[in-house]
Motif scaffolding. Structure first.
Motif, PDB file in Angstrom:
ATOM      1  N   ASN A 227       0.942  -1.197   0.017  1.00  0.00           N
ATOM      2  CA  ASN A 227      -0.131  -0.038   0.058  1.00  0.00           C
ATOM      3  C   ASN A 227       0.777   1.200  -0.187  1.00  0.00           C
ATOM      4  O   ASN A 227       1.756   1.282   0.882  1.00  0.00           O
ATOM      5  CB  ASN A 227      -0.864  -0.105   1.448  1.00  0.00           C
ATOM      6  CG  ASN A 227      -2.131   0.741   1.281  1.00  0.00           C
ATOM      7  OD1 ASN A 227      -2.159   1.690   0.575  1.00  0.00           O
ATOM      8  ND2 ASN A 227      -3.086  -0.011   1.469  1.00  0.00           N
ATOM      9  N   PHE A 228       0.801   2.294  -1.005  1.00  0.00           N
ATOM     10  CA  PHE A 228       1.820   2.981  -1.184  1.00  0.00           C
ATOM     11  C   PHE A 228       1.953   4.062  -0.187  1.00  0.00           C
ATOM     12  O   PHE A 228       2.931   4.856  -0.049  1.00  0.00           O
ATOM     13  CB  PHE A 228       1.706   3.688  -2.596  1.00  0.00           C
ATOM     14  CG  PHE A 228       1.943   2.731  -3.613  1.00  0.00           C
ATOM     15  CD1 PHE A 228       2.605   1.599  -3.412  1.00  0.00           C
ATOM     16  CD2 PHE A 228       1.391   2.899  -4.861  1.00  0.00           C
ATOM     17  CE1 PHE A 228       2.684   0.588  -4.560  1.00  0.00           C
ATOM     18  CE2 PHE A 228       1.472   1.804  -5.935  1.00  0.00           C
ATOM     19  CZ  PHE A 228       2.291   0.763  -5.776  1.00  0.00           C
ATOM     20  N   ASN A 307      12.316  -4.429   6.558  1.00  0.00           N
ATOM     21  CA  ASN A 307      12.889  -3.748   5.444  1.00  0.00           C
ATOM     22  C   ASN A 307      12.699  -4.221   4.140  1.00  0.00           C
ATOM     23  O   ASN A 307      12.603  -3.457   3.100  1.00  0.00           O
ATOM     24  CB  ASN A 307      14.540  -3.455   5.890  1.00  0.00           C
ATOM     25  CG  ASN A 307      14.495  -2.729   7.122  1.00  0.00           C
ATOM     26  OD1 ASN A 307      13.858  -1.823   7.409  1.00  0.00           O
ATOM     27  ND2 ASN A 307      15.683  -2.954   7.796  1.00  0.00           N
ATOM     28  N   HIS A 308      12.866  -5.359   3.850  1.00  0.00           N
ATOM     29  CA  HIS A 308      12.965  -6.045   2.445  1.00  0.00           C
ATOM     30  C   HIS A 308      11.298  -5.658   2.037  1.00  0.00           C
ATOM     31  O   HIS A 308      11.147  -5.178   0.810  1.00  0.00           O
ATOM     32  CB  HIS A 308      12.681  -7.484   2.844  1.00  0.00           C
ATOM     33  CG  HIS A 308      12.478  -8.333   1.292  1.00  0.00           C
ATOM     34  ND1 HIS A 308      13.688  -8.607   0.554  1.00  0.00           N
ATOM     35  CD2 HIS A 308      11.552  -8.821   0.741  1.00  0.00           C
ATOM     36  CE1 HIS A 308      12.932  -9.153  -0.571  1.00  0.00           C
ATOM     37  NE2 HIS A 308      11.735  -9.382  -0.584  1.00  0.00           N
ATOM     38  N   ILE A 309      10.261  -5.749   2.802  1.00  0.00           N
ATOM     39  CA  ILE A 309       9.074  -5.585   2.219  1.00  0.00           C
ATOM     40  C   ILE A 309       8.916  -3.902   1.927  1.00  0.00           C
ATOM     41  O   ILE A 309       8.417  -3.396   1.118  1.00  0.00           O
ATOM     42  CB  ILE A 309       7.980  -5.836   3.412  1.00  0.00           C
ATOM     43  CG1 ILE A 309       7.949  -7.282   3.449  1.00  0.00           C
ATOM     44  CG2 ILE A 309       6.564  -5.324   3.161  1.00  0.00           C
ATOM     45  CD1 ILE A 309       7.026  -7.974   4.746  1.00  0.00           C
ATOM     46  N   LYS A 310       9.236  -3.082   2.960  1.00  0.00           N
ATOM     47  CA  LYS A 310       9.543  -1.748   2.600  1.00  0.00           C
ATOM     48  C   LYS A 310      10.078  -1.203   1.419  1.00  0.00           C
ATOM     49  O   LYS A 310       9.420  -0.621   0.295  1.00  0.00           O
ATOM     50  CB  LYS A 310      10.167  -0.931   3.833  1.00  0.00           C
ATOM     51  CG  LYS A 310       9.347   0.237   4.228  1.00  0.00           C
ATOM     52  CD  LYS A 310      10.082   1.024   5.267  1.00  0.00           C
ATOM     53  CE  LYS A 310      10.285   0.509   6.502  1.00  0.00           C
ATOM     54  NZ  LYS A 310      11.414   0.907   7.283  1.00  0.00           N
ATOM     55  N   ASP A 311      11.299  -2.072   1.212  1.00  0.00           N
ATOM     56  CA  ASP A 311      12.038  -1.666  -0.168  1.00  0.00           C
ATOM     57  C   ASP A 311      11.005  -2.089  -1.306  1.00  0.00           C
ATOM     58  O   ASP A 311      11.239  -1.443  -2.348  1.00  0.00           O
ATOM     59  CB  ASP A 311      13.386  -2.343  -0.090  1.00  0.00           C
ATOM     60  CG  ASP A 311      14.368  -1.522   0.845  1.00  0.00           C
ATOM     61  OD1 ASP A 311      13.864  -0.692   1.692  1.00  0.00           O
ATOM     62  OD2 ASP A 311      15.427  -2.192   1.302  1.00  0.00           O
ATOM     63  N   TYR A 408      18.943  -0.306  -5.502  1.00  0.00           N
ATOM     64  CA  TYR A 408      17.945   0.496  -4.608  1.00  0.00           C
ATOM     65  C   TYR A 408      18.668   0.437  -3.241  1.00  0.00           C
ATOM     66  O   TYR A 408      18.959   1.403  -2.662  1.00  0.00           O
ATOM     67  CB  TYR A 408      16.416  -0.061  -4.683  1.00  0.00           C
ATOM     68  CG  TYR A 408      15.594   0.632  -3.696  1.00  0.00           C
ATOM     69  CD1 TYR A 408      15.478   2.349  -3.967  1.00  0.00           C
ATOM     70  CD2 TYR A 408      15.066   0.185  -2.548  1.00  0.00           C
ATOM     71  CE1 TYR A 408      14.814   2.863  -3.110  1.00  0.00           C
ATOM     72  CE2 TYR A 408      14.456   1.023  -1.729  1.00  0.00           C
ATOM     73  CZ  TYR A 408      14.215   2.323  -1.760  1.00  0.00           C
ATOM     74  OH  TYR A 408      13.461   3.185  -0.928  1.00  0.00           O
ATOM     75  N   GLN A 409      18.939  -1.050  -3.006  1.00  0.00           N
ATOM     76  CA  GLN A 409      19.559  -0.911  -1.519  1.00  0.00           C
ATOM     77  C   GLN A 409      20.924  -0.425  -1.600  1.00  0.00           C
ATOM     78  O   GLN A 409      21.391  -0.047  -0.270  1.00  0.00           O
ATOM     79  CB  GLN A 409      19.624  -2.450  -1.203  1.00  0.00           C
ATOM     80  CG  GLN A 409      18.130  -2.692  -0.810  1.00  0.00           C
ATOM     81  CD  GLN A 409      17.931  -4.117  -0.415  1.00  0.00           C
ATOM     82  OE1 GLN A 409      18.743  -5.047  -0.543  1.00  0.00           O
ATOM     83  NE2 GLN A 409      16.705  -4.517   0.341  1.00  0.00           N
ATOM     84  N   ASP A 410      21.673  -0.316  -2.779  1.00  0.00           N
ATOM     85  CA  ASP A 410      23.019   0.255  -2.763  1.00  0.00           C
ATOM     86  C   ASP A 410      22.870   1.697  -2.814  1.00  0.00           C
ATOM     87  O   ASP A 410      23.895   2.480  -2.836  1.00  0.00           O
ATOM     88  CB  ASP A 410      23.834  -0.052  -4.001  1.00  0.00           C
ATOM     89  CG  ASP A 410      24.176  -1.739  -3.911  1.00  0.00           C
ATOM     90  OD1 ASP A 410      24.174  -1.869  -2.678  1.00  0.00           O
ATOM     91  OD2 ASP A 410      24.652  -2.139  -4.879  1.00  0.00           O
TER      92      ASP A 410
END
Ligand SMILES: Cc1ncc(COP(=O)(O)O)c(C=O)c1O
Length: 447
Positions: A227-228, A307-311, A408-410
């Motif tokens: 959900n954005f 954090n994975h879900i958030k990213d 993205y994580q980098d």
């Protein structure tokens, strides 16, 4: 016995078992068909843009991979409603993260939420009220169960997916007058195919109508955690006794192939959880034991998983808006998505030019886009729209999830250059749409 010893058997006769009457109505589910089509074309070395299949492309988080390895020795049948530890973890997770009062619900685990949707449709009597557009499998499931379908239209705009509550009540009352028996409604938000969500204040009024008219709400919240604006709304808050929720890990954790679905079943409906458990016992029996053990880790609130879900959600948001804005710049009407990973553009602005090119339906639109531009999209008809409504569902997932997530994580910024570098098919899809629109307009003006 060796295989060749069987070769002197009688010549094969065509088997003629009698198929159910409705068999010809059932085709391969359109989204899975889109996946198979792309796989076949890519195997032949052809380039295809896959904007049809809605599969979140991100990798399995290392913690879950390890948990699955650690659980590989488990081989026993588990309870039909699911592993107790998993059900408790799910219940606590949703209590903490959402407005759902999970104490009012039993949890059931099944091989995919699709099967819980099917079992719920089987378990609860009455015709199904189905807002249009809706996800591809609700109506075929109802037909398999010989359940009547009563459609109601949803309005789509930048504020969301709207179902008029008074129209809903009028539809229910009219159906009863006609001798039908509306018993359940399926709502889905964030919504597939539109990427839109039902505003919270509208959930409240829809809930009121359903409670007053004693309609079971089957609330498909499989995209609830994508959900954005980071708010999870559930209609269950307003109709806890009348709402069954289906969800799972297929979308926010990209684990569709692990086949785990979750149902929140209201304790207020006497016997419903027991009935579902009986259906499970006679059909899927239980979800694979190692998988249930492993996904329990997904509901313990571990920081790495969260954090994975958030990213992943941030990337879905970016890609969905990127496609949406790109289409709008081409003149296509498309509301900005609020969740999931879909856009549902309407090509009505091109109607007369399309008609001059012999394209009058959404199916014809998808056929031309595939044949001449190498891009798979799904027609609005797959989601219940009338054939002449020129809508398509476009999924913004055709990229390598591992590469994109790492970039993205980098620390790479999500912008145009990010897409060109890490998700080139998304840009190519927009280019293909631009070319298609230009070609159609040119051909029409030279006619
Ligand atoms: C709206 C919606 N509901 C349910 C499902 C089923 O998901 P699963 O059976 O993987 O839980 C999907 C999958 O595409 C979906 O888009």
């Amino acid at each position: 016995m060796k295989n060749d010893q069987c070769n002197n058997s009688l010549p094969l006769k065509k088997a003629m078992p009698k198929l159910i009457k409705t068999a010809t109505e059932f085709k391969l589910s359109p989204t899975l068909a889109a996946n198979e089509l792309v796989a076949a074309r890519r195997a032949k070395g052809e380039q295809v843009l896959q904007m049809g299949f809605g599969q979140s492309p991100f990798p399995v988080p290392p913690r879950l991979q390890k948990a699955l390895g650690d659980a590989a020795h488990r081989k026993e049948y588990l309870p039909t409603v699911g592993l107790r530890e998993l059900r408790e973890a799910v219940s606590s997770y949703y209590k903490e993260k959402t407005s759902l009062d999970t104490d009012q619900y039993d949890v059931i685990i099944a091989p995919g939420s699709k099967l819980i949707l099917y079992a719920l449709q089987m378990a609860v009597k009455g015709d199904l009220i189905l807002p249009v557009p809706n996800w591809v499998s609700y109506a075929p499931q109802a037909k398999m169960l010989h359940t009547g379908i009563i459609n109601i239209s949803a309005q789509l705009d930048n504020d969301g997916y709207h179902i008029d509550s008074e129209e809903l009540r009028a539809t229910i009352l009219q159906a009863r007058k006609e001798g039908k028996n509306p018993g359940k409604i399926i709502l889905n938000y964030p919504n597939n195919p539109t990427g839109l969500t039902i505003p919270e204040n509208e959930l409240e009024v829809l809930a009121k109508v359903c409670v007053e008219e004693d309609i079971l709400i089957i609330s498909d919240e499989i995209y609830g955690l994508i959900n954005f604006n980071n708010t999870y709304h559930t209609i269950a808050k307003y109709a806890p006794t009348h709402t069954a929720i289906t969800t799972g890990l297929s979308k926010h954790l990209s684990l569709g192939g692990w086949r785990v679905g979750i149902g929140f079943i209201p304790k207020a409906i006497d016997g419903l959880q027991g009935l579902l458990s009986n259906i499970a016992s006679e059909t899927w029996a239980c979800v694979s034991a190692p998988i249930q053990q492993a996904v329990t880790e997904a509901y313990k609130g571990h920081e790495d998983i969260e954090n994975h879900i958030k990213d992943c959600t941030a990337i879905h948001n970016f890609m969905s808006q990127y496609v949406s804005e790109g289409l709008r710049q081409l003149g296509v009407s498309v509301p900005a998505p609020r969740g999931a990973f879909y856009n549902y553009p309407d090509f009505n602005f091109l109607r007369s030019a399309l008609a001059q090119n012999g394209i009058k339906t959404s199916k014809e639109l998808t056929d031309v886009i595939l044949k001449d531009y190498g891009m798979v999209t799904l027609p609005g008809t797959a989601f219940g729209a009338a054939p002449e409504v020129l809508t398509l569902r476009i999924s913004a997932c055709d990229y390598d999830g591992t590469t994109v997530l790492k970039a993205y994580q980098d620390g790479e910024t999500l912008n145009h250059d990010f897409v060109i570098k890490n998700a080139p098919h998304i840009e190519m899809a927009l280019k293909a749409f631009r070319q298609f629109i230009q070609d159609i307009q040119q051909a029409a003006s030279s006619n």
